[in-house]
Design a protein around this motif. Sequence first.
Motif, PDB file in Angstrom:
ATOM      1  N   ARG A  33       2.592   1.601  -3.483  1.00  0.00           N
ATOM      2  CA  ARG A  33       1.607   1.897  -4.530  1.00  0.00           C
ATOM      3  C   ARG A  33       1.175   3.357  -4.462  1.00  0.00           C
ATOM      4  O   ARG A  33       0.978   4.010  -5.494  1.00  0.00           O
ATOM      5  CB  ARG A  33       0.392   0.966  -4.406  1.00  0.00           C
ATOM      6  CG  ARG A  33       0.639  -0.431  -4.935  1.00  0.00           C
ATOM      7  CD  ARG A  33      -0.635  -1.244  -5.035  1.00  0.00           C
ATOM      8  NE  ARG A  33      -0.362  -2.555  -5.618  1.00  0.00           N
ATOM      9  CZ  ARG A  33      -0.232  -2.799  -6.912  1.00  0.00           C
ATOM     10  NH1 ARG A  33      -0.385  -1.798  -7.777  1.00  0.00           N
ATOM     11  NH2 ARG A  33       0.032  -3.999  -7.367  1.00  0.00           N
ATOM     12  N   ASN A  34       1.017   3.868  -3.269  1.00  0.00           N
ATOM     13  CA  ASN A  34       0.686   5.278  -3.092  1.00  0.00           C
ATOM     14  C   ASN A  34       1.770   6.163  -3.701  1.00  0.00           C
ATOM     15  O   ASN A  34       1.485   7.131  -4.423  1.00  0.00           O
ATOM     16  CB  ASN A  34       0.521   5.584  -1.599  1.00  0.00           C
ATOM     17  CG  ASN A  34       0.408   7.069  -1.316  1.00  0.00           C
ATOM     18  OD1 ASN A  34      -0.519   7.737  -1.752  1.00  0.00           O
ATOM     19  ND2 ASN A  34       1.358   7.594  -0.585  1.00  0.00           N
TER      20      ASN A  34
ATOM     21  N   SER B  80      -6.158   7.231  -5.436  1.00  0.00           N
ATOM     22  CA  SER B  80      -5.312   8.395  -5.708  1.00  0.00           C
ATOM     23  C   SER B  80      -6.167   9.638  -5.963  1.00  0.00           C
ATOM     24  O   SER B  80      -6.642   9.879  -7.074  1.00  0.00           O
ATOM     25  CB  SER B  80      -4.403   8.135  -6.920  1.00  0.00           C
ATOM     26  OG  SER B  80      -3.648   9.290  -7.223  1.00  0.00           O
TER      27      SER B  80
ATOM     28  N   ALA C  36       1.741   6.022  -7.553  1.00  0.00           N
ATOM     29  CA  ALA C  36       0.650   6.822  -8.113  1.00  0.00           C
ATOM     30  C   ALA C  36       1.053   8.300  -8.175  1.00  0.00           C
ATOM     31  O   ALA C  36       0.768   8.988  -9.165  1.00  0.00           O
ATOM     32  CB  ALA C  36      -0.617   6.653  -7.273  1.00  0.00           C
TER      33      ALA C  36
ATOM     34  N   ALA D 189       0.836  -1.205   0.000  1.00  0.00           N
ATOM     35  CA  ALA D 189       0.000   0.000   0.000  1.00  0.00           C
ATOM     36  C   ALA D 189       0.874   1.261   0.000  1.00  0.00           C
ATOM     37  O   ALA D 189       0.579   2.229  -0.710  1.00  0.00           O
ATOM     38  CB  ALA D 189      -0.927   0.001   1.214  1.00  0.00           C
TER      39      ALA D 189
ATOM     40  N   THR E  98      -2.725   1.852 -10.428  1.00  0.00           N
ATOM     41  CA  THR E  98      -1.769   1.509  -9.378  1.00  0.00           C
ATOM     42  C   THR E  98      -2.367   1.706  -7.994  1.00  0.00           C
ATOM     43  O   THR E  98      -2.183   0.884  -7.098  1.00  0.00           O
ATOM     44  CB  THR E  98      -0.499   2.374  -9.515  1.00  0.00           C
ATOM     45  OG1 THR E  98       0.075   2.161 -10.812  1.00  0.00           O
ATOM     46  CG2 THR E  98       0.526   2.024  -8.446  1.00  0.00           C
ATOM     47  N   ASP E  99      -3.067   2.825  -7.822  1.00  0.00           N
ATOM     48  CA  ASP E  99      -3.701   3.136  -6.538  1.00  0.00           C
ATOM     49  C   ASP E  99      -5.074   3.744  -6.830  1.00  0.00           C
ATOM     50  O   ASP E  99      -5.176   4.918  -7.177  1.00  0.00           O
ATOM     51  CB  ASP E  99      -2.834   4.102  -5.735  1.00  0.00           C
ATOM     52  CG  ASP E  99      -3.451   4.494  -4.402  1.00  0.00           C
ATOM     53  OD1 ASP E  99      -4.461   3.865  -4.011  1.00  0.00           O
ATOM     54  OD2 ASP E  99      -2.954   5.433  -3.751  1.00  0.00           O
TER      55      ASP E  99
END
Length: 393
Positions: free
Chosen positions: A181-182, A218, A185, A178, A214-215
């Motif tokens: 991925r953040n 976002s 993004a 997580a 990806t996220d």
Amino acid sequence: MPEWGLLLLLLAAIAIGYALGRIDRERKRRKQAENLSQEYFVGLNFLLNDQPDEAIETFIRALDITSDSAETFETRITLGRLYGRRGETERAIQVHQGLLAKPSLSYQQSLRVQLELARDYLSAGLLDRAEALLRDISKAENNIRFDALALLLDIYQQEKEWQRAIDVARRLLGKGEAYYRNRMAHFYCELAQQSLDRREYHDARDKLREALDTDRDSVRASLLMGGMEYDQANYRAANKSLQRIAQQDPEFVSESIPLLVKVDRKLGRFQSINGYLTRCLKEHPSTAVMLALAEGIHRSQGNDRAGRFIINQLVRRPSLKGLYGLIDLHLEQLEGSSRENLSLLANLVARVIASKPVYRCGQCGFSGKELHWQCPSCKEWGTVKPIRGIEGQ
């Protein structure tokens, strides 16, 4: 005495001498190790008490005890870190380079020293040297490669090499999916912003879709997409992107309201967002949402109904911005001295609002009036959000 007796006696003397010498050497070695251990723990005690100068002197004494002991490896590593902590980067580099030159280092020890040396180069601003070392370490088949990749990620962020940062972050997903991925993004959003600045809308749209793939949470990608679609007169698509933010992170709904209202006006049906705003006010109340609803009521039902709506909301959730909105609404109806007095109050409230920060980082507490997607203080991504409460949203 027979010759064989003399020979036996000579051999016995040699054996005893060797044994005594070995015992003496072992005693000295144990004494040396004991002294080194004592100095090492004294140094650690200085570190725990935040006395780096005394710690450095102690570790240097420990290194003077012996230069060949295996225990000196950790001591030299610690000494180099202490120099780095004090800002003496050149001395830290010298310590770690000297340690790296030792032929007795194991493979694992060599990797550790290279990692420390890369940190030294980063502190010195020698990014190319640090990058070269870290790229080699990142190929290792053990967990130290993750430390190297994390430092590489910092370098690529500093140099704004967003595609390389994405590639490295992807290799770090196993250490925190997580979290990385953040970050990825945000890197895609940085690339999208570059494309938007060049008016390359097709490429920007692709990058924003990558960010959302990806996220999916976002907010930044949705805001950028909404703004781009608005500029391209794709108002329905803009509306969809902006309303998605309520599911992604309700704390950012206030950031979407000004553009959302403009989009709705372009569509010529202001009432269309009333339902959305009403749900937001009920589930995730904010001053921005309340004032947007009040504006709709003002347009359709007049000042009095809008004023009563704001007062009811302020009773539930008092806020300076809400108070200013109420005062501004009533100013339209007044004249003469009453208007002047209320205008003075409005100016005072506006000055108080202007003196307060608008955003705050949930990680380190940094605050300011501008939304930074990467906190200028702690460098974390997505931790700066609108302030809520009586002085905020």
